[in-house]
Every structure is written in C-alpha cells, then in structure tokens.
Enzyme design. Structure first.
Site, mmCIF file in Angstrom:
data_model
loop_
_atom_site.group_PDB
_atom_site.id
_atom_site.type_symbol
_atom_site.label_atom_id
_atom_site.label_comp_id
_atom_site.label_asym_id
_atom_site.label_seq_id
_atom_site.Cartn_x
_atom_site.Cartn_y
_atom_site.Cartn_z
ATOM 1 N N GLY A 52 -12.434 -4.300 1.436
ATOM 2 C CA GLY A 52 -13.590 -4.080 1.643
ATOM 3 C C GLY A 52 -13.801 -3.394 0.160
ATOM 4 O O GLY A 52 -15.094 -3.373 -0.274
ATOM 5 N N ARG A 67 0.583 -0.697 -0.056
ATOM 6 C CA ARG A 67 0.141 -0.230 0.126
ATOM 7 C C ARG A 67 0.743 1.414 0.334
ATOM 8 O O ARG A 67 0.806 2.332 -0.883
ATOM 9 C CB ARG A 67 -1.342 0.070 0.924
ATOM 10 C CG ARG A 67 -2.427 -0.737 1.214
ATOM 11 C CD ARG A 67 -3.210 -1.003 2.375
ATOM 12 N NE ARG A 67 -3.957 -1.932 1.868
ATOM 13 C CZ ARG A 67 -5.167 -2.303 2.812
ATOM 14 N NH1 ARG A 67 -4.685 -1.961 3.916
ATOM 15 N NH2 ARG A 67 -6.821 -2.590 2.174
ATOM 16 N N LYS A 85 -16.217 -17.708 3.187
ATOM 17 C CA LYS A 85 -18.384 -17.744 2.626
ATOM 18 C C LYS A 85 -18.279 -17.385 1.608
ATOM 19 O O LYS A 85 -18.362 -16.677 0.884
ATOM 20 C CB LYS A 85 -18.242 -17.146 3.805
ATOM 21 C CG LYS A 85 -17.832 -17.475 4.773
ATOM 22 C CD LYS A 85 -19.068 -17.303 5.932
ATOM 23 C CE LYS A 85 -18.093 -16.615 7.477
ATOM 24 N NZ LYS A 85 -18.284 -14.881 7.994
ATOM 25 N N GLY A 136 -8.311 -9.039 -0.703
ATOM 26 C CA GLY A 136 -7.370 -8.780 0.476
ATOM 27 C C GLY A 136 -7.103 -10.015 0.539
ATOM 28 O O GLY A 136 -5.090 -10.357 0.303
HETATM 29 P P1 ADP Z 1 -10.604 -12.445 0.134
HETATM 30 O O1 ADP Z 1 -9.801 -11.265 1.292
HETATM 31 O O2 ADP Z 1 -9.635 -12.211 -0.882
HETATM 32 O O3 ADP Z 1 -12.033 -11.791 -1.290
HETATM 33 P P2 ADP Z 1 -11.338 -14.150 1.688
HETATM 34 O O4 ADP Z 1 -11.520 -13.235 2.905
HETATM 35 O O5 ADP Z 1 -13.322 -14.451 1.192
HETATM 36 O O6 ADP Z 1 -10.725 -14.154 0.295
HETATM 37 O O7 ADP Z 1 -11.251 -15.672 2.203
HETATM 38 C C1 ADP Z 1 -9.914 -15.864 2.213
HETATM 39 C C2 ADP Z 1 -10.082 -17.334 2.817
HETATM 40 O O8 ADP Z 1 -10.545 -18.065 2.594
HETATM 41 C C3 ADP Z 1 -8.407 -17.769 3.607
HETATM 42 O O9 ADP Z 1 -8.041 -17.591 4.636
HETATM 43 C C4 ADP Z 1 -8.440 -19.057 2.645
HETATM 44 O O10 ADP Z 1 -7.913 -19.765 3.849
HETATM 45 C C5 ADP Z 1 -9.682 -19.530 3.172
HETATM 46 N N1 ADP Z 1 -10.749 -20.665 2.738
HETATM 47 C C6 ADP Z 1 -10.433 -20.391 1.622
HETATM 48 N N2 ADP Z 1 -10.788 -21.717 0.660
HETATM 49 C C7 ADP Z 1 -10.729 -23.199 2.024
HETATM 50 C C8 ADP Z 1 -12.032 -23.974 2.148
HETATM 51 N N3 ADP Z 1 -11.785 -25.421 1.099
HETATM 52 N N4 ADP Z 1 -12.042 -24.452 3.417
HETATM 53 C C9 ADP Z 1 -11.812 -23.225 4.075
HETATM 54 N N5 ADP Z 1 -11.008 -22.010 4.580
HETATM 55 C C10 ADP Z 1 -11.141 -22.019 3.116
HETATM 56 MG MG MG Z 2 -10.512 -11.376 3.199
#
Ligand code: ADP
Ligand code: MG
Length: 411
Positions: free
Chosen positions: A376, A36, A202, A353
C-alpha cells in the site's frame, strides 16, 4: 524528501526505539517470506555496531478480537530475527507495563529487545491504529530517540510511527531511506526514458497511479486483469475476463488523455475455467470467444513489451501480468521479470505486494535495483502522495560543511 538519517543521530549508549515492518506472512506458525526482516537488518546491525540499545517493535496482521492475539504474536518473528542476526533478541510479550520497562532499563549497549505486536493495543479502542496520543507519548517515553524503518506502514498515521515521531528526535532508517530514494525520487525525477509496467486485478486500485505516472513516464505498459477494462472500453469482446463495467468511461478518458503513452496487450492466454490446470490457448482480442477469459498476456505481447522496454533507463513495475499463482498463467509475469533482470543499465524497481512476491518467488530477488517492502505504501508513493510516516520524521540538518561538500543533500 530530505529527512534526518541514521548517521545524524548520536546513538551510542542510547535507547533507540526502532519501528520496523515485520508484518510477514505466517502460515501455521511458519514464516513463508522473511524479506521484510532481511531488509531491516542493515539498520539493526548499524545500531548494534554503534553500541546503541536497540528496541524493536512492529505490527503483525490485524487484531479485532481476543482470538486474533495468539496467532499474531511476534515471538516467531523474534526467533527468526535472532537467527538472522546471530545474536540474542530479548522478546517481551507486552506492549506496555513494568516488565517491558524493566527489560529496557536493564539493557546493555548493543543488546536487542523486541516487544509485542503494536496492534495488541487495537483490541481496546484501536489505540495503535487511531494514533491515540497517550500511547504515542508512552512509547516515546521508553527511549531516547526514534528511528522509523517501517516503510510498509508509512502510509498510515499510527501511534507507533507518527505518534512516537511527534514526541522524540526521529530519523529514517536505512530501509526507509532506500525506499524513499528508489520509489520516491525515482518517480519524482526519473532518468529517461522512463517506462512503467502496470498490472494486477483492478483498474480501480490503480487509477491514481496511472494518472500520476502518465505525467512522468514515457510509456505505460498495461497487462494483468486491468487491461480488459481498457480493451472493453475500446470496443473489443473480452468474453468472461475480469472487467469493471463502472470504469469503462474512466478507461476511455484515460486513453484519450494518454497521448499514445499507454500500450495494451495484443494477445492473451485464455481459458474457460479459472483454475490451476485449466486448458488454455493463445487468442488475440479479435478472436476471443464469449465463454473465454484472459488470465495472462500472450507471447506477442511479451515481445511487444520487451521492445518498448529497450533502452529504458528507469522501469517501475506494479502489478502482475497475469494470474501468476497458476503456473499456466505465470509466463507473462516471469517474462517481465527476466526482461528487467537483463536490463543492466536501467534502474528497475518493483512496487506492489503481489508483484514483489511473484518476483521473489520466481527467483529474482537479487535481480532488481529495488523490490519495495511496501504494498500500500509504495502504491501511494507511486500516486505521488506524501506519506505521514515519512512527513512526521525530523527534517535533515542544514549542511554546514561548506561549498565543496559532496554529501547527499541540498545546500
Ligand atoms: P500488486 O499487489 O502487485 O499491486 P494487485 O494486488 O493489484 O498487485 O494484483 C494482483 C492480483 O491480480 C493477483 O492475485 C493476480 O492473480 C491478479 N490478476 C492478474 N491478472 C489477472 C487476470 N487477467 N484476471 C484476474 N486476475 C488477475
Ligand atoms: Mg496486491
């Protein structure tokens, strides 16, 4: 979004307030990822070159109680910025008052002052985070004009962005402009074929994103933890994989309305324990056992996703394909990084993120068209929402340069 740009401001000799997003991860006093700060350098260097007086400020972490103050001081960040700039950064450890005002009033052209974490103002009544009008006005009074380069906070309406912008001439910095171009415009007007890749933990975090992207994208490849809610909704046994039971109906209705655009994994890497060096095997959805959980996409899925990506002109990626924090379950995420890195004719963009962190950590920082600095904020942009930190900036000036103008704005 047509907002006033840095070049539209007459900055020479002026006190330019610059909201940056220096909310970087710090462990035991050491910055672990300075992305950043690095991404804000073009704006800062431009202002220095144009002989402005550059006044920087940012939030860092959250301030709820006295103990949060010291560990969220921006002094470490000011030091790193000084190294990156190769120029003195005069750090003032206050967010208001005579010392800050004197430091600003004594500035010469091209000098840089940075003041303390804007959220120090949250300790007493959340003045920063609730956009206290007096605070926005006070900060605005410290400068002649305002530049917002903090895309990562643009989805929030705080005193240090919206509050100041409503009191001063204001423009988007280079990083903000870049984010608006790559995350905003790309999703609004993608070059086709447009493929989105979604993952992460999720479904509930990303419902808005899925719904918006279904309107724009030709295909949505779904991996990561959220895939299991869809697989269960389709009637497959997902063992102990992460699943949101209360989102099964929603998953079904998303699939019904997707017109075949959603592509789900065909195989996954499963294990019995959620840990770094757990034993694992590749399973299809049809032979996943009751006591197994899926933590990554499998090799057939990687192949399938690569096939779907072929020929795409725009790719937006949000959310890792697996638990990339464990090396055994990072292969899917890495394979997607590699696949995108090799797509020379496509615009490849990461918004999210953890996905951004994964790509940078795996060595792909330079390999994408753009890696967003907003978690976010990029998520809300991908949902098609307007961001208050952007809306509050002045609109671009009408163009008066005639019919042949090839400037980057509408006539
Ligand atoms: P971003 O920050 O890129 O938007 P998220 O915060 O939605 O992504 O998700 C990231 C998390 O999802 C990571 O910490 C990763 O470990 C978890 N994750 C990915 N695949 C799985 C899975 N199959 N089971 C549990 N957690 C998962
Ligand atoms: Mg995240």
């Amino acid at each position: 979004m047509n907002k006033k740009a840095l070049e539209d401001l007459n900055v020479k000799g002026k006190k330019v307030l610059v909201r940056v997003d220096f909310n970087v991860p710090i462990i035991d006093g050491v910055i672990t990822d300075d992305n950043r700060i690095v991404q804000a350098l073009p704006t800062i260097k431009y202002l220095i070159d144009e002989e402005a007086k550059v006044i920087l400020f940012s939030h860092l972490g959250r301030i709820k109680k006295e103990e949060d103050l010291a560990k969220n001081s921006l002094d470490v960040v000011a030091k790193r910025l000084e190294e990156l700039l190769g120029q003195k950064v005069n750090f003032v450890p206050y967010t208001r008052g005579i010392e800050l005002e004197n430091a600003i009033n004594e500035m010469k052209n091209s000098e840089v002052v940075m003041f303390q974490n804007t959220r120090y103002e949250d300790l007493d009544g959340k003045k920063e985070s609730k956009n206290d009008p007096e605070l926005g006005k006070y900060w605005a009074s410290l400068g002649d004009m305002f530049v917002n380069d903090a895309f990562g906070t643009a989805h929030r309406s705080h005193a240090s962005n919206v509050g100041i912008a409503s009191n001063l001439e204001s423009a988007a910095g280079y990083l903000m402009e870049k984010e608006l171009k790559y995350i905003g415009d790309t999703v609004a007007n993608p070059q086709k074929p447009f493929v989105a890749i979604l993952g992460g933990a999720k479904v509930s975090d990303k419902i808005g994103v899925i719904e918006n992207l279904l309107k724009k994208a030709d295909k949505i490849l779904i991996g990561g933890g959220m895939a299991y809610t869809f697989m269960k909704a389709l009637g497959y046994n997902i063992g102990t994989s992460i699943c949101e039971e209360d989102k099964l109906d929603l998953a079904n209705s998303i699939l019904e309305n997707a017109n075949g655009k959603i592509v789900l994994p065909v195989d996954v890497v499963v294990t019995k324990e959620f840990k770094e060096d757990a034993e694992y095997r590749v399973a299809t959805y049809k032979n996943l056992k009751e006591d197994e959980m899926g933590l990554d996409i499998g090799p057939k899925t990687i192949k399938l996703f690569k096939k779907e990506l072929k020929g795409a002109k725009t790719v937006v990626w949000n959310g890792p394909m697996g638990v990339f924090e464990f090396t055994n379950f990072a292969k899917g995420t890495e394979a997607i990084c590699e696949a995108l890195a090799n797509m020379k004719d496509a615009r490849t963009i990461i918004g999210g993120g953890d996905s951004a962190a994964a790509a940078i950590q795996m060595g792909y920082r330079e390999k994408f068209t753009h890696i967003s600095t907003g978690g976010g904020a990029s998520l809300e942009f991908l949902e098609g929402k307007e961001l208050p930190g952007v809306v509050s900036l002045d609109d671009a000036l009408e163009c008066d340069c005639g019919e042949d103008c090839d400037h980057d704005h509408d006539h």
